[in-house]
Design an enzyme around this catalytic site. Structure first.
Site, short mmCIF file in Angstrom:
data_model
loop_
_atom_site.label_atom_id
_atom_site.label_comp_id
_atom_site.label_asym_id
_atom_site.label_seq_id
_atom_site.Cartn_x
_atom_site.Cartn_y
_atom_site.Cartn_z
N ASP A 7 0.86 -1.32 -0.03
CA ASP A 7 -0.08 -0.04 0.01
C ASP A 7 0.84 1.26 0.00
O ASP A 7 2.09 1.15 0.21
CB ASP A 7 -0.87 -0.12 1.25
CG ASP A 7 -1.97 1.12 1.38
OD1 ASP A 7 -2.18 1.43 0.36
OD2 ASP A 7 -2.25 1.55 2.26
N GLU A 9 -0.25 4.99 0.86
CA GLU A 9 -0.45 5.85 2.08
C GLU A 9 -0.46 5.23 3.58
O GLU A 9 -1.01 4.35 3.55
CB GLU A 9 -1.76 6.65 1.87
CG GLU A 9 -1.63 7.54 0.59
CD GLU A 9 -3.11 8.30 0.52
OE1 GLU A 9 -3.23 9.23 1.51
OE2 GLU A 9 -3.83 7.90 -0.46
N GLU A 15 -0.75 10.02 5.06
CA GLU A 15 -2.19 10.03 4.61
C GLU A 15 -2.42 11.33 3.78
O GLU A 15 -2.63 12.49 4.85
CB GLU A 15 -3.09 9.79 5.73
CG GLU A 15 -2.94 8.36 6.11
CD GLU A 15 -3.80 7.31 5.16
OE1 GLU A 15 -4.27 7.69 4.16
OE2 GLU A 15 -3.54 5.85 5.77
N ARG A 46 -15.88 12.78 0.71
CA ARG A 46 -14.98 13.81 0.38
C ARG A 46 -15.28 14.49 -0.73
O ARG A 46 -15.07 15.87 -0.57
CB ARG A 46 -13.56 12.89 0.06
CG ARG A 46 -13.07 11.91 1.14
CD ARG A 46 -11.93 11.11 0.71
NE ARG A 46 -11.11 10.59 1.59
CZ ARG A 46 -10.18 9.63 1.50
NH1 ARG A 46 -10.09 9.09 0.38
NH2 ARG A 46 -9.47 9.29 2.58
N SER A 90 -2.34 0.90 -4.67
CA SER A 90 -2.89 2.23 -3.72
C SER A 90 -4.47 2.27 -4.21
O SER A 90 -4.85 2.31 -5.42
CB SER A 90 -2.04 3.18 -3.86
OG SER A 90 -2.65 4.28 -3.17
N ASP A 91 -5.32 2.96 -3.36
CA ASP A 91 -6.43 3.46 -3.70
C ASP A 91 -6.41 4.97 -3.60
O ASP A 91 -7.46 5.72 -3.66
CB ASP A 91 -7.55 2.96 -2.61
CG ASP A 91 -8.10 1.83 -3.00
OD1 ASP A 91 -8.22 1.40 -4.35
OD2 ASP A 91 -8.51 0.90 -2.03
N LYS A 133 -6.77 -4.24 -5.46
CA LYS A 133 -5.60 -4.52 -4.85
C LYS A 133 -5.52 -6.32 -4.89
O LYS A 133 -4.49 -6.93 -5.33
CB LYS A 133 -5.45 -4.28 -3.60
CG LYS A 133 -5.35 -2.68 -3.55
CD LYS A 133 -5.04 -2.17 -2.11
CE LYS A 133 -5.02 -0.76 -1.91
NZ LYS A 133 -4.66 -0.28 -0.63
#
Length: 202
Positions: A7, A9, A15, A46, A90-91, A133
C-alpha cells in the site's frame, strides 16, 4: 520470482487526506479507509465536502507538493527493490501521487483516476476495477509469482488475504483486531523481516 505488493499511504507516504484536513481545518476530510471500510461511501463524502467548501484538485495538489515520504521510506523501498520486484497497489489517484512517486524513485504504481471539471472541481473518480488490490495479487499468483503484501487499512485486507503472506504495517487497533491472522509490524526493519519470512514460508 518474488513480488512485494505495498500500500502507499500510511506505509510509504503520509495520509494525503489527513494532511489536507489539517491544513484546511475540515475535520470530515480526515477520515480514511482506516475509519470507513466502504471506499465509495468515503469518496462520496470527500467529494461532497470539497464542493461544499469550494475546494478542488489544485488545492489538494498544493498540499501534496509540500509533502515528503515517511522517514526511512525511500531507503526501505530502495533496499527492498534490490531483492524483489515491488508494486505499489493504492486507492489513491495518479493526480495525487506523481510528486511523491518522484521522491520514491518512480516505483511501479497501480491506482485510480479522478474526474474533474476545467475549474479543478472534483466531480467523481474512476476505479481501475473493483477490489483492484486483491485482483492484482490474484493475477500475479496466477502467473506463478510468489507474493507478500503489506498495508495498514481495511481496504488492504483482501490484498493481504490473497497473498502468500499478508502483513500489517502501522495499522490501527480497530483494523488489526478485526483481522488477527495478519502479523503486525511498526517499523521498516520489522516489515523487511516479515516480508523475507513470508517468502521463506511460501
Amino acid at each position: 520470482m518474488n513480488i512485494v505488493c505495498l500500500d502507499l499511504e500510511g506505509v510509504l507516504v503520509p495520509e494525503i487526506w489527513i494532511d489536507f484536513a489539517a491544513l484546511t481545518g475540515i475535520d470530515a476530510l480526515s477520515a480514511t479507509t482506516r475509519d470507513v471500510a466502504d471506499y465509495d461511501e468515503l469518496m462520496r463524502m470527500r467529494i461532497d465536502t470539497l464542493a461544499t467548501h469550494g475546494l478542488g484538485l489544485p488545492d489538494i495538489q498544493a498540499v501534496i507538493d509540500e509533502m515528503t515520504p515517511l522517514a526511512g521510506a525511500r531507503a526501505f523501498l530502495d533496499s527492498l527493490r534490490t531483492h524483489y520486484q515491488v508494486i505499489i497497489l493504492s486507492d489513491t489517484f495518479y493526480e495525487f501521487a506523481w510528486p511523491l512517486m518522484r521522491q520514491l524513485n518512480w516505483p511501479t504504481l497501480f491506482c485510480h483516476q479522478l474526474e474533474t471539471r476545467d475549474d479543478g472541481q472534483i466531480t467523481g473518480y474512476r476505479l481501475r476495477m473493483p477490489d483492484h488490490k486483491r485482483a492484482a495479487v490474484d493475477a500475479l499468483r496466477a502467473l506463478n509469482f510468489s507474493v507478500v503484501a503489506a498495508g495498514d487499512s481495511f481496504n488492504d485486507t483482501s490484498m493481504l488475504a490473497a497473498a502468500e503472506q499478508g502483513v500489517f504495517f502501522h495499522a490501527p487497533d480497530n483494523v488489526t483486531e478485526a483481522f488477527p491472522q495478519f502479523p503486525v509490524t511498526n517499523d521498516y526493519d520489522a516489515l523487511a523481516a516479515a516480508i523475507a519470512g513470508g517468502f521463506a514460508r511460501a
